[in-house]
Design a protein around this motif. Structure first.
Motif, PDB file in Angstrom:
ATOM      1  N   UNK A 113       0.852  -1.192   0.000  1.00 41.94           N
ATOM      2  CA  UNK A 113       0.000   0.000   0.000  1.00 41.94           C
ATOM      3  C   UNK A 113       0.881   1.232   0.000  1.00 41.94           C
ATOM      4  N   UNK A 114       0.475   2.247  -0.753  1.00 40.77           N
ATOM      5  CA  UNK A 114       1.157   3.539  -0.753  1.00 40.77           C
ATOM      6  C   UNK A 114       0.144   4.615  -0.368  1.00 40.77           C
ATOM      7  N   UNK A 115       0.579   5.525   0.458  1.00 39.53           N
ATOM      8  CA  UNK A 115      -0.290   6.593   0.953  1.00 39.53           C
ATOM      9  C   UNK A 115       0.089   7.903   0.279  1.00 39.53           C
ATOM     10  N   UNK A 116      -0.864   8.838   0.162  1.00 42.01           N
ATOM     11  CA  UNK A 116      -0.529  10.173  -0.336  1.00 42.01           C
ATOM     12  C   UNK A 116       0.711  10.653   0.408  1.00 42.01           C
ATOM     13  N   UNK A 117       1.789  11.002  -0.290  1.00 40.20           N
ATOM     14  CA  UNK A 117       3.058  11.279   0.383  1.00 40.20           C
ATOM     15  C   UNK A 117       3.005  12.292   1.524  1.00 40.20           C
ATOM     16  N   UNK A 118       2.290  13.404   1.348  1.00 40.93           N
ATOM     17  CA  UNK A 118       2.239  14.379   2.432  1.00 40.93           C
ATOM     18  C   UNK A 118       1.428  13.830   3.612  1.00 40.93           C
ATOM     19  N   UNK A 119       0.376  13.082   3.343  1.00 37.80           N
ATOM     20  CA  UNK A 119      -0.392  12.460   4.427  1.00 37.80           C
ATOM     21  C   UNK A 119       0.437  11.397   5.143  1.00 37.80           C
TER      22      UNK A 119
END
Length: 196
Positions: free
Chosen positions: A67-73
């Motif tokens: 899984x990858x998350x929105x980078x800033x989040x």
């Protein structure tokens, strides 16, 4: 990290992407579970150490899931996790992370480095966007042959995460490749499939 021989699948535990909740829910199907220092094994180490072991010992050449998350989040989640021990606001936290010489408390790694090999090649067969939870749960439930529900785990306390436009711009430049990868996953309806 969990290995599922029947499903021919390996789950990577990317920090701060809900990996603990996934592991708790999926452990009943797993044949091998890596914990402590090996829980967050990145792609490069997996390819060098674990993939050869799975192939030689068990004849497995599994697909991989992460899984990858929105980078800033993703950085916001890290900050909330560490805020109680820091004397810096979120803006300063991000500035420290992207600085040429980050202090020890700002060494958090990156999702991009976790998910790629030493050549920068994505090493995940099925990469889901953290924000596409329904699609991910449906796919995993189908693969496991049973409905899977994720219950929140390790939730950090709230903390202010205000950030200045200047720091956002600097972050966008420093994390451009990771932002682009997340955008690719989002553009693929939250599920990017990469041929092995």
């Amino acid at each position: 990290m969990l290995v599922f021989s029947e499903q021919n699948l390996v789950l990577f535990s990317v920090p701060k992407t809900g990996s603990t909740a996934m592991e708790v829910a999926l452990k009943p199907w797993a044949d091998i579970a890596f914990y402590k220092q090996r829980k967050h094994t990145p792609v490069g180490r997996y390819q060098r150490k674990i993939a050869p072991f799975l192939r030689d010992a068990f004849g497995l050449e599994p697909e991989t899931l992460a899984v990858i998350r929105t980078p800033l989040e993703h950085l916001r989640s890290w900050y909330r996790y560490r805020a109680s021990t820091l004397d810096v606001d979120f803006d300063g936290f991000v500035q420290a992370i992207i600085s040429p010489t980050p202090p020890d408390w700002a060494h958090i790694g990156s999702q991009l480095n976790f998910l790629t090999d030493r050549h920068g090649t994505l090493g995940i067969t099925h990469l889901f966007a953290y924000e596409a939870q329904p699609a991910m749960r449906e796919w995993i439930s189908t693969r496991m042959g049973e409905d899977v529900t994720f219950k929140p785990q390790n939730i950090s306390p709230p903390a202010p995460t205000t950030i200045s436009p200047q720091t956002i711009a600097a972050f966008g430049s420093a994390y451009a490749a990771e932002i682009a990868l997340h955008a690719r996953v989002t553009a693929a309806n939250g599920h990017l499939v990469t041929p092995r």
